[in-house]
Design a protein around this motif. Structure first.
Motif, PDB file in Angstrom:
ATOM      1  N   PRO A  66       0.820  -1.211   0.000  1.00 29.44           N
ATOM      2  CA  PRO A  66       0.000   0.000   0.000  1.00 29.44           C
ATOM      3  C   PRO A  66       0.854   1.261   0.000  1.00 29.44           C
ATOM      4  CG  PRO A  66       0.024  -0.973   2.182  1.00 29.44           C
ATOM      5  CD  PRO A  66       0.761  -1.921   1.285  1.00 29.44           C
ATOM      6  N   SER A  67       0.303   2.308  -0.579  1.00 37.69           N
ATOM      7  CA  SER A  67       0.902   3.638  -0.507  1.00 37.69           C
ATOM      8  C   SER A  67       0.016   4.476   0.384  1.00 37.69           C
ATOM      9  CB  SER A  67       1.010   4.266  -1.897  1.00 37.69           C
ATOM     10  OG  SER A  67       1.875   3.522  -2.710  1.00 37.69           O
ATOM     11  N   ARG A  68       0.642   5.362   1.145  1.00 36.30           N
ATOM     12  CA  ARG A  68      -0.078   6.131   2.154  1.00 36.30           C
ATOM     13  C   ARG A  68       0.014   7.632   1.903  1.00 36.30           C
ATOM     14  NH1 ARG A  68      -1.607   2.468   5.660  1.00 36.30           N
ATOM     15  NH2 ARG A  68      -0.416   0.560   5.880  1.00 36.30           N
ATOM     16  N   LEU A  69      -0.927   8.346   2.481  1.00 37.27           N
ATOM     17  CA  LEU A  69      -0.961   9.795   2.404  1.00 37.27           C
ATOM     18  C   LEU A  69       0.423  10.362   2.725  1.00 37.27           C
ATOM     19  CD1 LEU A  69      -2.693  12.368   2.105  1.00 37.27           C
ATOM     20  CD2 LEU A  69      -3.219  12.170   4.539  1.00 37.27           C
ATOM     21  N   GLY A  70       0.932  11.208   1.838  1.00 31.49           N
ATOM     22  CA  GLY A  70       2.224  11.853   2.037  1.00 31.49           C
ATOM     23  C   GLY A  70       3.402  11.124   1.415  1.00 31.49           C
ATOM     24  N   ASP A  71       3.232   9.860   1.004  1.00 36.42           N
ATOM     25  CA  ASP A  71       4.324   9.136   0.336  1.00 36.42           C
ATOM     26  C   ASP A  71       4.676   9.821  -0.984  1.00 36.42           C
ATOM     27  OD1 ASP A  71       4.359   7.164   2.302  1.00 36.42           O
ATOM     28  OD2 ASP A  71       3.430   5.616   1.035  1.00 36.42           O
ATOM     29  N   TRP A  72       5.954   9.756  -1.333  1.00 39.31           N
ATOM     30  CA  TRP A  72       6.404  10.200  -2.649  1.00 39.31           C
ATOM     31  C   TRP A  72       6.588   8.977  -3.517  1.00 39.31           C
ATOM     32  CZ3 TRP A  72       6.513  14.868  -4.823  1.00 39.31           C
ATOM     33  CH2 TRP A  72       6.370  15.972  -3.973  1.00 39.31           C
ATOM     34  N   LEU A  73       5.895   8.950  -4.655  1.00 39.62           N
ATOM     35  CA  LEU A  73       5.945   7.814  -5.559  1.00 39.62           C
ATOM     36  C   LEU A  73       6.720   8.183  -6.819  1.00 39.62           C
ATOM     37  CD1 LEU A  73       2.217   6.648  -5.382  1.00 39.62           C
ATOM     38  CD2 LEU A  73       4.159   5.848  -4.008  1.00 39.62           C
ATOM     39  N   ASP A  74       7.556   7.274  -7.249  1.00 40.08           N
ATOM     40  CA  ASP A  74       8.217   7.380  -8.547  1.00 40.08           C
ATOM     41  C   ASP A  74       7.503   6.409  -9.475  1.00 40.08           C
ATOM     42  OD1 ASP A  74      10.259   9.281  -7.910  1.00 40.08           O
ATOM     43  OD2 ASP A  74      11.253   7.709  -6.768  1.00 40.08           O
ATOM     44  N   ILE A  75       6.853   6.955 -10.488  1.00 40.63           N
ATOM     45  CA  ILE A  75       6.085   6.149 -11.439  1.00 40.63           C
ATOM     46  C   ILE A  75       6.898   6.101 -12.728  1.00 40.63           C
ATOM     47  CG2 ILE A  75       3.893   5.885 -12.645  1.00 40.63           C
ATOM     48  CD1 ILE A  75       2.750   7.848 -10.431  1.00 40.63           C
ATOM     49  N   THR A  76       7.442   4.925 -13.031  1.00 43.61           N
ATOM     50  CA  THR A  76       8.319   4.777 -14.183  1.00 43.61           C
ATOM     51  C   THR A  76       7.586   4.048 -15.301  1.00 43.61           C
ATOM     52  OG1 THR A  76      10.269   4.776 -12.769  1.00 43.61           O
ATOM     53  CG2 THR A  76      10.536   3.864 -14.987  1.00 43.61           C
ATOM     54  N   LEU A  77       7.607   4.656 -16.477  1.00 43.04           N
ATOM     55  CA  LEU A  77       6.989   4.134 -17.688  1.00 43.04           C
ATOM     56  C   LEU A  77       8.090   3.720 -18.646  1.00 43.04           C
ATOM     57  CD1 LEU A  77       4.278   5.990 -19.788  1.00 43.04           C
ATOM     58  CD2 LEU A  77       6.413   5.273 -20.818  1.00 43.04           C
ATOM     59  N   THR A  78       7.962   2.532 -19.223  1.00 48.79           N
ATOM     60  CA  THR A  78       8.897   2.061 -20.240  1.00 48.79           C
ATOM     61  C   THR A  78       8.098   1.570 -21.435  1.00 48.79           C
ATOM     62  OG1 THR A  78      10.425   1.349 -18.505  1.00 48.79           O
ATOM     63  CG2 THR A  78      10.814   0.478 -20.710  1.00 48.79           C
ATOM     64  N   CYS A  79       8.478   2.032 -22.632  1.00 48.71           N
ATOM     65  CA  CYS A  79       7.863   1.531 -23.864  1.00 48.71           C
ATOM     66  C   CYS A  79       8.452   0.160 -24.161  1.00 48.71           C
ATOM     67  CB  CYS A  79       8.143   2.479 -25.023  1.00 48.71           C
ATOM     68  SG  CYS A  79       7.389   4.100 -24.852  1.00 48.71           S
ATOM     69  N   ILE A  80       7.579  -0.809 -24.360  1.00 51.75           N
ATOM     70  CA  ILE A  80       8.012  -2.193 -24.564  1.00 51.75           C
ATOM     71  C   ILE A  80       7.926  -2.619 -26.027  1.00 51.75           C
ATOM     72  CG2 ILE A  80       7.538  -4.602 -23.935  1.00 51.75           C
ATOM     73  CD1 ILE A  80       8.634  -2.862 -21.659  1.00 51.75           C
ATOM     74  N   ARG A  81       6.817  -2.297 -26.682  1.00 54.65           N
ATOM     75  CA  ARG A  81       6.609  -2.738 -28.067  1.00 54.65           C
ATOM     76  C   ARG A  81       5.748  -1.730 -28.799  1.00 54.65           C
ATOM     77  NH1 ARG A  81       3.030  -4.763 -31.387  1.00 54.65           N
ATOM     78  NH2 ARG A  81       1.378  -4.634 -29.822  1.00 54.65           N
ATOM     79  N   LEU A  82       6.137  -1.442 -30.031  1.00 45.97           N
ATOM     80  CA  LEU A  82       5.376  -0.545 -30.887  1.00 45.97           C
ATOM     81  C   LEU A  82       4.815  -1.354 -32.049  1.00 45.97           C
ATOM     82  CD1 LEU A  82       4.552   2.387 -31.626  1.00 45.97           C
ATOM     83  CD2 LEU A  82       6.709   2.532 -32.895  1.00 45.97           C
ATOM     84  N   GLY A  83       3.499  -1.349 -32.181  1.00 48.93           N
ATOM     85  CA  GLY A  83       2.846  -2.017 -33.300  1.00 48.93           C
ATOM     86  C   GLY A  83       2.407  -1.003 -34.336  1.00 48.93           C
ATOM     87  N   ARG A  84       1.630  -1.452 -35.287  1.00 56.05           N
ATOM     88  CA  ARG A  84       1.126  -0.557 -36.333  1.00 56.05           C
ATOM     89  C   ARG A  84       0.317   0.586 -35.724  1.00 56.05           C
ATOM     90  NH1 ARG A  84      -3.160   0.628 -39.568  1.00 56.05           N
ATOM     91  NH2 ARG A  84      -4.640  -0.697 -38.484  1.00 56.05           N
ATOM     92  N   SER A  85      -0.591   0.237 -34.792  1.00 54.35           N
ATOM     93  CA  SER A  85      -1.426   1.256 -34.143  1.00 54.35           C
ATOM     94  C   SER A  85      -1.463   1.084 -32.622  1.00 54.35           C
ATOM     95  CB  SER A  85      -2.851   1.203 -34.697  1.00 54.35           C
ATOM     96  OG  SER A  85      -3.425  -0.067 -34.465  1.00 54.35           O
ATOM     97  N   SER A  86      -0.646   0.176 -32.092  1.00 54.47           N
ATOM     98  CA  SER A  86      -0.654  -0.076 -30.646  1.00 54.47           C
ATOM     99  C   SER A  86       0.704   0.252 -30.031  1.00 54.47           C
ATOM    100  CB  SER A  86      -1.005  -1.543 -30.357  1.00 54.47           C
ATOM    101  OG  SER A  86      -0.018  -2.396 -30.899  1.00 54.47           O
TER     102      SER A  86
END
Length: 135
Positions: A66-86
């Motif tokens: 769980p994450s709690r009020l006041g926590d600092w979150l690092d949200i990391t996004l990584t591109c995995i696969r690129l399709g024709r339209s996805s």
């Protein structure tokens, strides 16, 4: 190449027990996608959504702590696969060294009629660059 959005857990994100109410994580993931398109790809949603959109077609999530009020979150996004339209993405949410959530999602690039359309032009080039950066 991963992109990280740092965000504080706010009161509005929490349930009465002061932990993040799970649907709020989906809003945080979407905020990360929107910032990524703007800051990294140079395609802010206010421009993209004039005649196209990128709805989420699939999302799989594992909540690890769980994450709690006041926590600092690092949200990391990584591109995995690129399709024709996805585009397949992976997310990792951490508070310091502690994992809080893992997710995988698929976005679909759609035109004005809501039907899938190919990624083209500079946006496709920018996404290809992100995919190559993860190899």
């Amino acid at each position: 190449m991963p992109y990280t959005l740092r965000r504080k857990v706010m009161f509005k994100d929490c349930d009465p027990a002061r932990i993040v109410f799970y649907p709020r994580y989906f809003e945080m993931l979407n905020d990360t996608v929107e910032c990524f398109f703007d800051e990294v790809l140079g395609c802010p949603f206010e421009r993209l959504h004039q005649d196209h959109a990128v709805p989420t077609a699939r999302i799989d999530t594992v909540f690890t702590a769980p994450s709690r009020l006041g926590d600092w979150l690092d949200i990391t996004l990584t591109c995995i696969r690129l399709g024709r339209s996805s585009l397949d993405l992976a997310f990792a949410v951490r508070c310091g060294d502690e994992p809080r959530l893992r997710a995988a999602s698929t976005l679909v690039h759609v035109g004005p009629d809501g039907r899938p359309v190919p990624w083209t032009g500079e946006l496709r080039k920018a996404l290809e660059y992100q995919i190559k950066g993860t190899d």
